[in-house]
Write an enzyme that holds these catalytic residues in place. Structure first.
Site, short mmCIF file in Angstrom:
data_model
loop_
_atom_site.label_atom_id
_atom_site.label_comp_id
_atom_site.label_asym_id
_atom_site.label_seq_id
_atom_site.Cartn_x
_atom_site.Cartn_y
_atom_site.Cartn_z
N HIS A 70 21.55 -23.88 56.73
CA HIS A 70 21.86 -22.81 56.52
C HIS A 70 23.32 -22.64 57.05
CE1 HIS A 70 21.72 -21.33 52.24
NE2 HIS A 70 22.56 -21.60 52.12
N ASP A 94 17.34 -19.09 47.56
CA ASP A 94 16.46 -19.07 48.86
C ASP A 94 15.53 -18.22 49.36
OD1 ASP A 94 16.60 -19.44 51.73
OD2 ASP A 94 18.61 -19.09 52.56
N HIS A 137 15.01 -16.32 51.94
CA HIS A 137 15.46 -15.72 53.03
C HIS A 137 16.72 -15.13 52.44
CE1 HIS A 137 13.25 -19.13 54.92
NE2 HIS A 137 12.21 -18.15 55.78
N ASP A 168 19.52 -14.57 55.09
CA ASP A 168 20.68 -15.16 55.72
C ASP A 168 21.34 -13.83 55.89
OD1 ASP A 168 18.70 -16.87 55.56
OD2 ASP A 168 19.98 -18.55 54.35
N HIS A 210 21.33 -20.01 61.57
CA HIS A 210 21.31 -20.06 59.84
C HIS A 210 20.02 -19.10 59.56
CE1 HIS A 210 16.48 -21.33 59.58
NE2 HIS A 210 16.03 -20.32 60.62
N ASP A 263 19.23 -24.00 49.10
CA ASP A 263 17.67 -23.71 49.80
C ASP A 263 16.97 -24.67 49.78
OD1 ASP A 263 16.51 -23.65 52.98
OD2 ASP A 263 17.38 -22.05 53.12
N ASP A 265 14.10 -24.38 50.71
CA ASP A 265 13.44 -23.82 50.45
C ASP A 265 12.86 -22.59 50.04
OD1 ASP A 265 14.23 -21.15 51.40
OD2 ASP A 265 14.36 -21.61 53.83
N GLU A 310 18.91 -27.73 53.86
CA GLU A 310 17.52 -27.30 54.70
C GLU A 310 16.48 -28.04 54.28
OE1 GLU A 310 16.61 -25.44 57.09
OE2 GLU A 310 18.45 -23.93 56.59
MN LIG Z 1 18.62 -20.16 53.94
#
Ligand SMILES: [Mn+2]
Length: 295
Positions: free
Chosen positions: A97, A120, A122, A124, A137, A222, A224, A267
């Site tokens: 990312h 995402d 996350h 980030d 990332h 992303d 994920d 990702e």
């Molecule tokens: Mn990310």
């Protein structure tokens, strides 16, 4: 929407510890991306891949591989910048990312104000001071908002207003990162919010927030964000993610909004995937963003 599409890959995996997402662009192309985009009625041109330098010297442990990452992102910036200047809609295939620092910098360079929807698990939103890992990332969204690391967004002086940033699907935020997100007014719809409000209402609000006072929305997706049972081939899997339907609703609504100016799809990790399932899904999500529907 713009009928002229550019595909730009970046074989980046220096932003994370686990390797393999550098093969993401290839996996998504092998799923039939160009053929399928063309079949939707678009002109599509593949601009090829940015390939970062290979090194085993990580440098600053708080900004691991900073030099190589920024150098590759400068090259990505140039390609995305050319894509805009020649009247195209850029689709960027990652890669980890951290490549969004390069791609969204180019969006900023070509628009007055840019809204960002960041799908995402996350945030980030770390920087060199609060990062628990030194993995870059986990930092691009912070850098793009002007909150460090500054070297990551050296290609443009312009920054994203955190008030126009929406994170959707978050469920793995670091303690200091959470505080920083709140202090800076970033809009976070966690997986709990998505499941409480429903994805349609979440995206209604996300599109409104990211559009307010901006010239369009850069989607940074992303893989994920999805549940690992649906998308096993990702860099950093986190349980309790988006369902397939929720992910498609998000992309279909973004398409209907006609606000999209660019898409990052990042990702995807073929080393952890099952017969390119995640690569194929990434392609399908891109098609949904371009207006592909079931009916
Ligand atoms: Mn990310």
């Amino acid at each position: 929407m713009n009928k002229n599409i550019n595909i730009i890959g970046i074989q980046m995996d220096l932003g994370a510890v686990r390797k393999g997402v550098d093969m993401g662009p290839s996996a998504i192309r092998h799923a039939g991306l160009l053929f399928n985009i063309k079949a939707l009625g678009f002109n599509v041109k593949d601009m090829g891949d940015v390939v970062p330098a290979v090194t085993v010297d990580e440098g600053n442990p708080k900004l691991r591989y900073e030099k190589e990452i920024n150098e590759a992102n400068d090259r990505l910036f140039s390609l995305v910048d050319i894509s805009y200047r020649t009247g195209n809609f850029p689709i960027i295939l990652g890669g980890d990312h951290c490549i969004a620092a390069g791609s969204i910098s180019a969006s900023l360079n070509n628009h007055k104000n840019v809204g960002v929807i960041w799908m995402d698990a996350h945030g980030d939103f770390n920087d060199e001071k609060i990062t628990p890992s030194g993995n870059m990332h986990g930092m691009p969204l912070s850098a793009l908002c002007g909150l460090g690391p500054d070297s990551m967004v050296g290609s443009t002086d312009k920054r994203v207003n955190p008030k126009n940033v929406v994170i959707v699907g978050a469920r793995s935020l670091d303690p200091e990162e959470k505080i920083k997100l709140k202090e800076n007014g970033v809009n976070v719809f966690s997986i709990s919010d998505v499941h409480t409000m429903g994805m349609a209402e979440t995206m209604n609000q996300a599109i409104r927030i990211a559009s307010e006072g901006t010239d369009g929305i850069h989607l940074s997706f992303d893989m994920d964000a999805l549940d690992p049972s649906e998308a096993p081939g990702v860099g950093t899997p986190v349980p309790n993610g988006l369902t397939l339907r929720e992910a498609f609703i998000a992309c279909e609504m973004l398409s209907k909004s006609e606000k999209l100016i660019a898409i990052d799809l990042v990702e995807t990790n073929p080393l952890l995937d099952e017969k390119n399932r995640t690569g194929i899904l990434a392609k399908e999500l891109i098609l949904a963003c371009l207006g592909s529907t079931n009916y």
